[in-house]
Design a protein around this motif. Structure first.
Motif, mmCIF file in Angstrom:
data_model
loop_
_atom_site.group_PDB
_atom_site.id
_atom_site.type_symbol
_atom_site.label_atom_id
_atom_site.label_comp_id
_atom_site.label_asym_id
_atom_site.label_seq_id
_atom_site.Cartn_x
_atom_site.Cartn_y
_atom_site.Cartn_z
ATOM 1 N N GLN A 168 0.805 -1.219 0.000
ATOM 2 C CA GLN A 168 0.000 0.000 0.000
ATOM 3 C C GLN A 168 0.838 1.268 0.000
ATOM 4 O O GLN A 168 0.328 2.357 0.243
ATOM 5 C CB GLN A 168 -0.964 -0.029 1.184
ATOM 6 C CG GLN A 168 -1.959 -1.171 1.078
ATOM 7 C CD GLN A 168 -3.095 -1.050 2.062
ATOM 8 O OE1 GLN A 168 -3.054 -0.243 2.971
ATOM 9 N NE2 GLN A 168 -4.126 -1.859 1.875
ATOM 10 N N SER A 169 2.116 1.131 -0.305
ATOM 11 C CA SER A 169 2.967 2.310 -0.473
ATOM 12 C C SER A 169 3.474 2.439 -1.909
ATOM 13 O O SER A 169 4.228 3.356 -2.220
ATOM 14 C CB SER A 169 4.160 2.244 0.487
ATOM 15 O OG SER A 169 4.977 1.118 0.193
ATOM 16 N N ARG A 173 -7.734 6.106 0.662
ATOM 17 C CA ARG A 173 -7.554 6.496 2.065
ATOM 18 C C ARG A 173 -8.292 5.535 2.992
ATOM 19 O O ARG A 173 -7.820 5.220 4.090
ATOM 20 C CB ARG A 173 -8.092 7.911 2.284
ATOM 21 C CG ARG A 173 -7.209 9.003 1.716
ATOM 22 C CD ARG A 173 -7.760 10.332 2.149
ATOM 23 N NE ARG A 173 -7.197 11.414 1.381
ATOM 24 C CZ ARG A 173 -7.862 12.486 1.015
ATOM 25 N NH1 ARG A 173 -9.138 12.605 1.333
ATOM 26 N NH2 ARG A 173 -7.274 13.450 0.340
ATOM 27 N N ILE A 214 -8.681 2.466 2.777
ATOM 28 C CA ILE A 214 -7.952 1.214 3.023
ATOM 29 C C ILE A 214 -6.547 1.502 3.562
ATOM 30 O O ILE A 214 -5.672 0.638 3.539
ATOM 31 C CB ILE A 214 -7.863 0.354 1.743
ATOM 32 C CG1 ILE A 214 -7.080 1.083 0.642
ATOM 33 C CG2 ILE A 214 -9.250 -0.043 1.253
ATOM 34 C CD1 ILE A 214 -6.666 0.184 -0.508
ATOM 35 N N ASN A 215 -6.348 2.762 4.006
ATOM 36 C CA ASN A 215 -5.081 3.187 4.618
ATOM 37 C C ASN A 215 -3.896 3.133 3.652
ATOM 38 O O ASN A 215 -2.764 2.856 4.053
ATOM 39 C CB ASN A 215 -4.777 2.338 5.863
ATOM 40 C CG ASN A 215 -5.839 2.502 6.928
ATOM 41 O OD1 ASN A 215 -6.266 3.617 7.223
ATOM 42 N ND2 ASN A 215 -6.290 1.386 7.490
ATOM 43 N N TYR A 216 -4.185 3.400 2.391
ATOM 44 C CA TYR A 216 -3.109 3.483 1.396
ATOM 45 C C TYR A 216 -2.220 4.679 1.729
ATOM 46 O O TYR A 216 -2.708 5.773 2.031
ATOM 47 C CB TYR A 216 -3.716 3.632 0.001
ATOM 48 C CG TYR A 216 -2.712 3.951 -1.086
ATOM 49 C CD1 TYR A 216 -1.936 2.952 -1.652
ATOM 50 C CD2 TYR A 216 -2.544 5.260 -1.535
ATOM 51 C CE1 TYR A 216 -1.016 3.237 -2.639
ATOM 52 C CE2 TYR A 216 -1.625 5.556 -2.526
ATOM 53 C CZ TYR A 216 -0.863 4.547 -3.076
ATOM 54 O OH TYR A 216 0.051 4.837 -4.051
ATOM 55 N N THR A 217 -0.903 4.497 1.653
ATOM 56 C CA THR A 217 0.036 5.550 2.057
ATOM 57 C C THR A 217 0.985 5.985 0.941
ATOM 58 O O THR A 217 1.860 6.817 1.163
ATOM 59 C CB THR A 217 0.889 5.070 3.247
ATOM 60 O OG1 THR A 217 1.608 3.881 2.858
ATOM 61 C CG2 THR A 217 0.021 4.778 4.459
#
Length: 350
Positions: free
Chosen positions: A79-80, A98, A100-103
């Protein structure tokens, strides 16, 4: 967070260079989307000899797209990993990421995929000069557009007035209007419904299907409209044209187009028809700057009011106002944005 003008311009510059760095280094990244824009982005990247990527979508089903891996958004392994958002639904997609806490980094691709063109220091200066030529309302709009293009999608501001109805323009009943990219007459009709009346309208639309609909509208309208099945360009010419109906921005002048259209310049048309345009609207799918080149004498000598789309090509945001200001420094600028996406940014000049 509040940014200064210099910080905003530098942010866009660095974002552009970071994207090009990824491509030049054939870095691993994802392309979010499986529609026309994603397919066109794929073609562009292949031309750059860049093929180290995968596709992402919201839909369940196939795990291969254009011979590359396709993963559902919920199954992103890393997810980075940087993502290119190749969809007109960029704001919704980034909000989903966002959730799914994508960074990772996100890069929003414009409809004509021109974000891969490298900004230079001249571009930075021109954009800064455009920003400083605006009133506070338009500065806020431009700031929100820059932040959106840098991935801060929540910053995007849609103008409170309808498209082409900027309150600073003072359009009167004596106007002789050029409507470039008249489509099916929708802008003409909308302006009329809003009580904006002009003396006469010269409406240009090169696409066969759209022009037929335009003529149908003209036949029922009480307005004085002269429909012209031609494109507006820098000169009178015959040019290749794509009439791809899968997206509105697919119908445009381009070298690989499957048909030929006739084009005319505003200066030459005005001379032949013995008119002096006082209002020019251009929404011509990326040909705005070429059409303005063909209106050089008109803009320089009579200073018509201008309603110009500045979103089709990434650099139109600063190159079009810079060119107009060079032709006639007396213009005042306002910028309006009229959709919750990359599309429909208009430069108002009076």
């Amino acid at each position: 967070m509040k940014y200064t003008d210099v910080q905003l311009v530098d942010m866009l510059y660095r974002k552009n260079h970071r994207l090009i760095e990824l491509i030049d280094n054939n870095a691993y990244f994802g392309i979010f989307g499986t529609g026309k824009l994603a397919k066109d982005t794929f073609t562009k990247l292949c031309n750059f000899k860049c093929n180290n990527f995968f596709f992402v979508d919201r839909n369940e089903g196939s795990n291969i797209f254009l011979d590359h891996p396709l993963v559902n958004i919920s199954n992103l392994a890393d997810q980075s990993t940087p993502l290119l958002i190749a969809s007109t639904w960029a704001k919704n997609i980034i909000q989903d990421l966002r959730a799914i806490n994508y960074t990772g980094e996100v890069f929003i691709v414009d409809p004509f995929i021109t974000v891969f063109e490298r900004m230079d220091t001249t571009d930075k200066k021109q954009l800064l000069d455009v920003y400083n030529a605006l009133n506070d309302e338009s500065k806020n709009t431009l700031s929100s557009l820059i932040l959106f293009r840098c991935g801060e999608v929540d910053a995007l501001q849609v103008s409170t007035y309808p498209q082409y109805m900027c309150p600073h323009m003072d359009i009167t009943e004596s106007e002789v209007m050029i409507d470039g990219g008249a489509y099916i007459g929708d802008t003409i009709q909308h302006m009329h419904e809003q009580g904006i009346k002009v003396r006469e309208i010269h409406a240009f639309e090169p696409d066969d299907e759209n022009f037929q609909a335009l003529e149908n509208y003209v036949s029922t309208s009480s307005q004085l409209i002269y429909p012209q099945q031609k494109g507006l360009w820098s000169s009178n010419d015959s040019l290749s044209f794509s009439s791809d109906a899968t997206a509105s921005y697919g119908r445009k002048i381009e070298s690989l187009g499957e048909k030929t259209i006739e084009t005319v310049s505003i200066d030459e048309y005005s001379k032949s028809e013995l008119i002096i345009p006082t209002l020019i609207k251009l929404d011509v799918e990326g040909a705005e700057l070429q059409a303005l080149l063909g209106a050089k004498n008109t803009i320089n000598s009579t200073k018509p009011k201008l309603l110009i789309s500045i979103y089709h090509i990434h650099s139109d945001l600063w190159k079009i106002p810079t060119y107009i200001k060079q032709l006639n420094p007396k213009y005042k600028f306002h910028i309006g944005h009229h959709r919750n996406s990359w599309m429909e940014t208009v430069l108002y000049c009076h």
